[in-house]
Design an enzyme around this catalytic site. Structure first.
Site, PDB file in Angstrom:
ATOM      1  N   HIS B 326     -39.754  76.489  45.740  1.00  0.00           N
ATOM      2  CA  HIS B 326     -40.089  76.520  47.166  1.00  0.00           C
ATOM      3  C   HIS B 326     -39.249  77.549  47.894  1.00  0.00           C
ATOM      4  O   HIS B 326     -39.668  78.105  48.910  1.00  0.00           O
ATOM      5  CB  HIS B 326     -39.868  75.143  47.801  1.00  0.00           C
ATOM      6  CG  HIS B 326     -40.999  74.194  47.567  1.00  0.00           C
ATOM      7  ND1 HIS B 326     -42.254  74.427  48.044  1.00  0.00           N
ATOM      8  CD2 HIS B 326     -41.065  73.014  46.914  1.00  0.00           C
ATOM      9  CE1 HIS B 326     -43.048  73.428  47.694  1.00  0.00           C
ATOM     10  NE2 HIS B 326     -42.350  72.567  46.996  1.00  0.00           N
ATOM     11  N   GLY B 327     -38.046  77.784  47.411  1.00  0.00           N
ATOM     12  CA  GLY B 327     -37.169  78.750  48.059  1.00  0.00           C
ATOM     13  C   GLY B 327     -35.742  78.461  47.639  1.00  0.00           C
ATOM     14  O   GLY B 327     -35.393  77.315  47.356  1.00  0.00           O
TER      15      GLY B 327
END
Lengths: 434, 404
Positions: B326-327
């Site tokens: 997701h990051g």
């Protein structure tokens, strides 16, 4: 093929499309009528819906009672001496209609006027210029200009696709202003469905008439946009959170400029106690305190003299001249104590005032109220740059002068000089002498 | 235009898809038109002023084709199978994604090679390499692979399809398919999507999430955070489920039965149930290509014997990786770790229940309690995911506003 099943599958889609067309484009989508009371509350709201909603704007300005005050963040300093509060308390025969909020600049105001040209003709208008609009930010690492005048995100927040379509459809391809505006729009990279707008903007930027098909597509788009605008205006109410009663409480019942000034000073003193800059406590806590030490000397190199904003401003002047408006321009100061701390140059601000004054006067815009030298007047400003209590009182006096006068004006627009890059980057002698 | 981001996206979409519907109804599969259609809608997103990302997308495709075809040649034509080459292929396939995700930390600007949907394309490519290695894929046809990668309805955010399923749909003729049924399903999905994303999601965003989030960052007290938690969690669902419905709907109309992404996630009875219902194509991908592989690897190498420990370790592997995907921020990793813990605890609880049969009552009322508990556990995870804690830590407004 099973016809019944097929209709079951695509029938709802066809119905939905017809319904959308009926709701948006057909005459069934009438324009909502706003009551006087509603328009009065919207006038001071600065809500984005009011800023963008064509039905509200055009109905309000059909009434000459509403006085357009165009500006930006200073309009949000809604204290007891704010023009809206003063006008209401003392039953003035005008109601200020606030146009603008943090982020609006010359170009957004240009499109604003363009979107309701008919109603904005032959009016008295107040226009507050912020020197801070006239910037150019340069990133030394990547060697690119990161911002020149208005921020592109702010632009698209305050100029709707409907406004852009309306402008593009009615723009005269022969005019220099059309070319410059189209080029400016193309320099803001796309947002949403600019795919459809691009071809038309490109022809306008080249001074050509847009092709029939691209124009037809944009016309359909415009119909849909304005249909949506009309449709949604029936359901959504703008947020209005202005508390007039509370603000009016400190004002004396009978208008007295001297007394008002004294109250304003007292209030200013009371609300700016946590710092030595005469900055409003809340503003100081929120915006200054977290980075106070970093701001020392931070604006030494800042200049409001070279910026694409000068060209945008010239577009705006073209529009004022076209609509034959009588405009009072206000140039606010910057807090002197604050400029000393941050290193913002006083002579630069004075040069800014001279440069913008030349652009105005030489073209016949002579109603200029220049407060550049009032940065040291206590509580003239609410904080660092926004007109506040004492400033609003001074402004009120100048406003009454302006409204009671009936000057003849003849505008001599000089786009050859002012609608050029040369003018935008002319430092007006600043920095050359030494 | 970002796909399905505004209702206006559907105007050109509906117009352009009509010829395809007519062809399909006549039982013809018009691949030529599909290619033009796909290219046109990719252009809407990645062309014109976004051409930089379009070029990145093209280069990315060439890169993945080279890796996949290279590995296919090695594994199927040469019939070789060493772990080294397999791992190198996977790593090469991951290189663009890594670069794009890491660049912002180094030069503080988004990478030039980035484009919308890069991580979703990486999932698809890895899926193909893994299945070549397993021997599940006997060949990867070039055109099939390219169309699989560039299939525009799912390019920006999934659902993540599997190559074998997609290639089957591509080859299958329309003669023995109930296309009218698919068409109906497709339109139904689009209508549900419109309702989810542009009505429910939009209203939640404007009237709840946006004002609540501003309030909560100003005054991060528990009550304000709770409001953000519920509104953000529900917004996330309606916005993303709505998007997924569009992707599925358009794919169905184009004749591709891509998997669905959500199956009423908020009636899950426990967290395992939840992950079988929430962003399913992603969680199944991680289950098949991370979790299962990890379990298999640990069992094979006999590092650990205890099956429960193996499973728990693999949960952490799965969810930490999903978080990182997701990051690369602490709160996405925390979100992953939180879910891993929930999974481990749920497993332990199920084991305990099995051992002590009769001690834990069952029935409708218990189900309701389970659903409510799961819902709240999940909502809290979305609050972590939202990054609001990061914002509060970095900008502690309460500290500078004692008088408010």
């Amino acid at each position: 093929m099973n016809k019944k099943k097929l209709w079951k599958a695509i029938g709802p889609v066809i119905c939905a499309m017809i319904l959308v067309l009926v709701l948006l484009v057909s005459p069934l989508n009438y324009v909502k009528r706003y009551s006087k009371k509603e328009l009065d509350t919207y006038a001071a709201s600065q809500s984005l819906q009011v800023f963008l909603g064509t039905p509200i704007k055009s109905q309000a300005f059909a009434n000459k009672k509403y006085l357009p005050i165009m500006g930006s963040s200073e309009l949000s300093r809604f204290d007891s001496f704010h023009p809206s509060v003063i006008a209401k308390k003392y039953n003035r025969d005008y109601t200020p209609f606030l146009i603008g909020t943090a982020g609006t600049q010359s170009l957004t105001h240009y499109f604003y006027l363009n979107s309701i040209e008919k109603e904005m003709k032959n009016r008295k208008i107040v226009f507050i210029i912020s020197p801070q609009w006239f910037i150019r930010k340069y990133d030394r690492k990547t060697k690119t200009i990161t911002r020149d005048g208005i921020d592109k995100y702010a632009f698209y927040q305050f100029v709707s696709s409907e406004d852009i379509c309306k402008w593009a459809l009615s723009a005269d391809p022969k005019l220099e202003t059309t070319k410059v505006t189209a080029k400016r729009l193309l320099s803001f990279p796309s947002i949403d469905d600019s795919e459809f707008k691009r071809p038309i903007l490109e022809s306008l930027a080249n001074g050509q008439k847009p092709g029939g098909l691209t124009k037809a597509i944009m016309d359909v788009q415009f119909q849909i946009y304005s249909g949506e605008d009309r449709f949604y205006s029936k359901f959504s109410k703008p947020i209005v959170g202005r508390k007039f009663k509370k603000k009016e409480r400190v004002l004396p019942n009978i208008y007295n400029a001297q007394l008002l000034k004294e109250i304003a000073e007292e209030e200013g003193k009371r609300e700016s106690r946590n710092n030595n800059f005469d900055i409003n406590n809340t503003f100081y806590n929120l915006k200054i305190r977290p980075k106070f030490s970093k701001l020392k000397g931070a604006f030494r190199r800042t200049s409001y003299l070279t910026s694409a904003e000068y060209t945008d401003f010239q577009l705006l002047l073209n529009e004022f001249a076209k609509l034959n408006d009588d405009v009072m321009f206000v140039i606010p100061p910057v807090n002197t104590k604050w400029t000393k701390y941050t290193g913002l140059r006083k002579d630069m601000l004075q040069t800014f005032s001279k440069k913008i004054t030349e652009q105005l006067r030489s073209q016949g815009f002579n109603n200029i109220v220049d407060y550049t030298d009032k940065g040291g007047v206590p509580y003239f400003l609410n904080d660092t740059i926004h007109i506040g209590k004492v400033g609003w009182i001074t402004f009120d006096g100048d406003l009454q002068n302006f409204l009671n006068r009936n000057d003849k004006h003849t505008y001599k627009i000089n786009n050859k000089k002012y609608l050029t890059k040369e003018w935008a980057i002319d430092t007006y002698g600043y920095g050359k002498k030494k | 235009m970002i796909p399905y981001e505004s209702p206006r996206y559907f105007i050109p979409l509906i117009v352009a898809i009509i010829p395809l519907i007519i062809a399909h109804l006549k039982g013809k599969k018009w691949m030529g038109y599909q290619a033009v259609f796909t290219f046109a809608f990719l252009w809407l997103t990645f062309g014109g002023p976004n051409i930089r990302s379009g070029i990145a997308l093209l280069c990315y495709g060439v890169w993945q084709v080279l890796i996949v075809k290279g590995y296919e040649y090695y594994r199927i034509t040469l019939k070789k199978n060493t772990t080294h080459i397999f791992i190198i292929s996977i790593l090469l396939s991951l290189v663009p994604l890594f670069c794009v995700k890491l660049t912002p930390f180094i030069i503080h600007k988004p990478s030039l090679f980035g484009f919308l949907g890069i991580s979703y394309l990486t999932f698809k490519s890895i899926n193909v390499i893994m299945e070549i290695r397993d021997g599940a894929l006997k060949e990867v046809k070039l055109l099939h692979f390219i169309y699989f990668m560039y299939f525009f309805p799912t390019i920006s955010s999934g659902p993540i399809d599997r190559y074998r399923r997609f290639a089957n749909d591509m080859d299958e003729s329309f003669a023995n398919k109930d296309y009218i049924n698919m068409l109906g399903k497709g339109f139904t999905c689009i209508f549900i999507g419109l309702f989810y994303k542009f009505i429910v999601g939009y209203l939640i965003d404007i009237y709840a999430l946006h004002p609540f989030a501003i309030e909560a960052t100003k005054y991060p007290v528990i009550f304000n955070l709770l409001k953000v938690m519920y509104s953000y969690g529900l917004y996330l669902f309606f916005d993303f489920a709505g998007y997924s419905m569009f992707a599925v709907g358009v794919s169905y109309i184009m004749g591709y039965e891509i998997p669905k992404n959500f199956n009423l996630p908020f009636i899950s009875k426990n967290i395992k149930d939840f992950w079988n219902r929430w962003h399913m194509s992603l969680s199944f991908w991680f289950r098949d290509f991370v979790y299962m592989r990890l379990v298999y690897f640990i069992v094979k190498k006999r590092v650990i014997k205890n099956r429960n420990v193996i499973s728990n370790i693999s949960y952490f592997g799965l969810f930490l990786l999903m978080g990182a995907w997701h990051g690369l921020t602490w709160y996405y990793l925390a979100y992953g770790a939180y879910h891993a813990v929930l999974m481990c605890v749920t497993d332990a609880w199920i084991r305990w229940k099995k051992k002590h049969k009769g001690l834990v009552p069952t029935g409708k009322a218990i189900d309701v309690i389970n659903i409510v508990l799961t819902f709240h556990a999940v909502m809290f995870s979305f609050l972590i995911f939202s990054g609001i804690f990061d914002f509060i830590i970095k900008y502690p407004v309460t500290k500078i506003l004692p008088s408010w």
